[in-house]
Every structure is written in structure tokens, then in C-alpha cells.
Motif scaffolding. Structure first.
Motif, PDB file in Angstrom:
ATOM      1  N   ASP A  75       0.822  -1.207   0.000  1.00 60.73           N
ATOM      2  CA  ASP A  75       0.000   0.000   0.000  1.00 60.73           C
ATOM      3  C   ASP A  75       0.861   1.264   0.000  1.00 60.73           C
ATOM      4  O   ASP A  75       0.517   2.258  -0.635  1.00 60.73           O
ATOM      5  N   TRP A  76       1.992   1.239   0.687  1.00 57.38           N
ATOM      6  CA  TRP A  76       2.909   2.377   0.743  1.00 57.38           C
ATOM      7  C   TRP A  76       3.444   2.735  -0.643  1.00 57.38           C
ATOM      8  O   TRP A  76       3.778   3.873  -0.896  1.00 57.38           O
ATOM      9  N   LEU A  77       3.498   1.756  -1.527  1.00 57.42           N
ATOM     10  CA  LEU A  77       4.019   1.967  -2.882  1.00 57.42           C
ATOM     11  C   LEU A  77       2.919   2.394  -3.844  1.00 57.42           C
ATOM     12  O   LEU A  77       3.122   3.271  -4.690  1.00 57.42           O
ATOM     13  N   LEU A  78       1.761   1.796  -3.726  1.00 57.46           N
ATOM     14  CA  LEU A  78       0.684   2.027  -4.691  1.00 57.46           C
ATOM     15  C   LEU A  78       0.128   3.439  -4.634  1.00 57.46           C
ATOM     16  O   LEU A  78      -0.538   3.876  -5.570  1.00 57.46           O
ATOM     17  N   SER A  79       0.420   4.165  -3.566  1.00 54.34           N
ATOM     18  CA  SER A  79      -0.073   5.538  -3.452  1.00 54.34           C
ATOM     19  C   SER A  79       0.914   6.560  -4.022  1.00 54.34           C
ATOM     20  O   SER A  79       0.631   7.750  -4.000  1.00 54.34           O
TER      21      SER A  79
END
Length: 183
Positions: A28-32
């Protein structure tokens, strides 16, 4: 060794403190993160030269969970090898091959399946480190996100000597391409 036209390349994103996923295997930290599709470092530009993929079981399971939530079809047209000792159900219509063979044997199959294009080491850090230890990993390309995770899955799960070849920016990400030094 890889053929002169086929490179084996570990392309991934990492947090500033060197983790590719949280302890819960979340990205999730990357997909944002904001990315530039026109950047020379864009995923689509890299994928245009990929002929086969290899990943560990945790990466495959994450992709499948994400696909189940989003309803997306299997992301890749290329043959995809998943390193696992457990039974695996391939997505419908996908060329996904489960294997527990030695990394050297799997690499020969990857290069053959790539048919002159690159082999993408999707993840994780253990798969990339095993290929590097066997002298089969050519490059590491890392996009570094402006976030720290504190713990999680490491970028590389073992020692690997690298030499910086290039660097740049893609959106919020600092990007670097390294050659793997053969020892």
C-alpha cells in the motif's frame, strides 16, 4: 551465464530504509506514489523488453490477492515462473509455471522462455539474492520511495556487490540502475 542478448534484471521498488514490502506483505505504501508514465524509468518502458518473469510464492500470492480485490485479469502475457514447494493454481489463461527446481535450472528455462528478451526478477529479495549468488543476476534497478517502513521484506536477502550505472527520477521516486559485480 545469460546469453549476450538476455539480461536477468531485478526491478523493484523499495522504501528508503530498504524494504520491498511490510511484514504483512503489503505494498500500500508503494501504490499511493505518483509516477510519470513518460519517464525513461517507467514500468511500461521496462516491460516492453521483458520476455519472461520469475517470482517467489509470496509475490505471486500478493498479486493474486490484489487481482481478487480489483477484478483485474492476470497482469502479464509473458511466461511467469513461480518458485514454490506448494501447489499453485494458475490464473485462467495465464502462462504461470510453478517450480521448485534449483535456481540454476530455472534460470535456463527463463532465458529460453524469454527468447532473446530480458528476464524480470519480480520479487522478492531472496529470489534476486539467490540468482546473484549463482552468478545469474545482471542488474538491479531500484525505485526508492520517500517513505520508511521500519521493518518488512528486505530489498535483497543476502550480500550483493553492485556498481551504479545510471540514476534518475520517476515522479516521487529516486531511481538507480546497478550492474551486479561478479566475484
Amino acid at each position: 551465464m545469460t546469453s549476450t542478448s538476455t539480461r536477468t534484471v531485478y526491478v523493484t521498488a523499495t522504501s528508503l530504509d530498504g524494504f520491498i514490502a511490510t511484514e504483512e506483505h503489503s505494498l500500500d505504501w508503494l501504490l499511493s506514489r505518483r509516477l510519470d508514465d513518460d519517464s525513461p524509468w517507467s514500468h511500461d518502458r521496462f516491460m516492453a523488453g521483458v520476455g519472461s518473469l520469475v517470482m517467489g510464492r509470496s509475490t505471486f500470492d500478493w498479486i493474486e490477492r490484489h487481482r481478487a480485490q480489483s477484478g483485474d485479469p492476470w497482469f502479464y502475457e509473458q511466461p511467469t515462473f513461480v518458485l514454490t514447494h506448494r501447489e499453485l493454481v494458475a490464473p485462467e489463461g495465464a502462462d504461470v509455471r510453478a517450480t521448485c527446481a534449483d535456481v540454476t535450472e530455472v534460470h535456463r528455462e527463463l532465458v529460453e522462455a524469454a527468447d532473446g528478451a530480458d528476464v524480470w526478477v519480480v520479487g522478492g529479495g531472496g529470489v534476486a539474492a539467490d540468482l546473484a549468488a549463482a552468478g545469474l543476476l545482471d542488474e538491479v534497478v531500484v525505485s526508492i520511495a520517500p517513505v520508511t517502513l521500519g521493518s518488512g521484506a528486505p530489498l535483497l536477502d543476502g550480500p550483493v556487490e553492485l556498481e551504479l550505472l545510471d540514476s534518475g527520477v520517476n515522479g516521487e521516486m529516486l531511481c538507480a540502475r546497478f550492474a551486479v559485480r561478479r566475484t
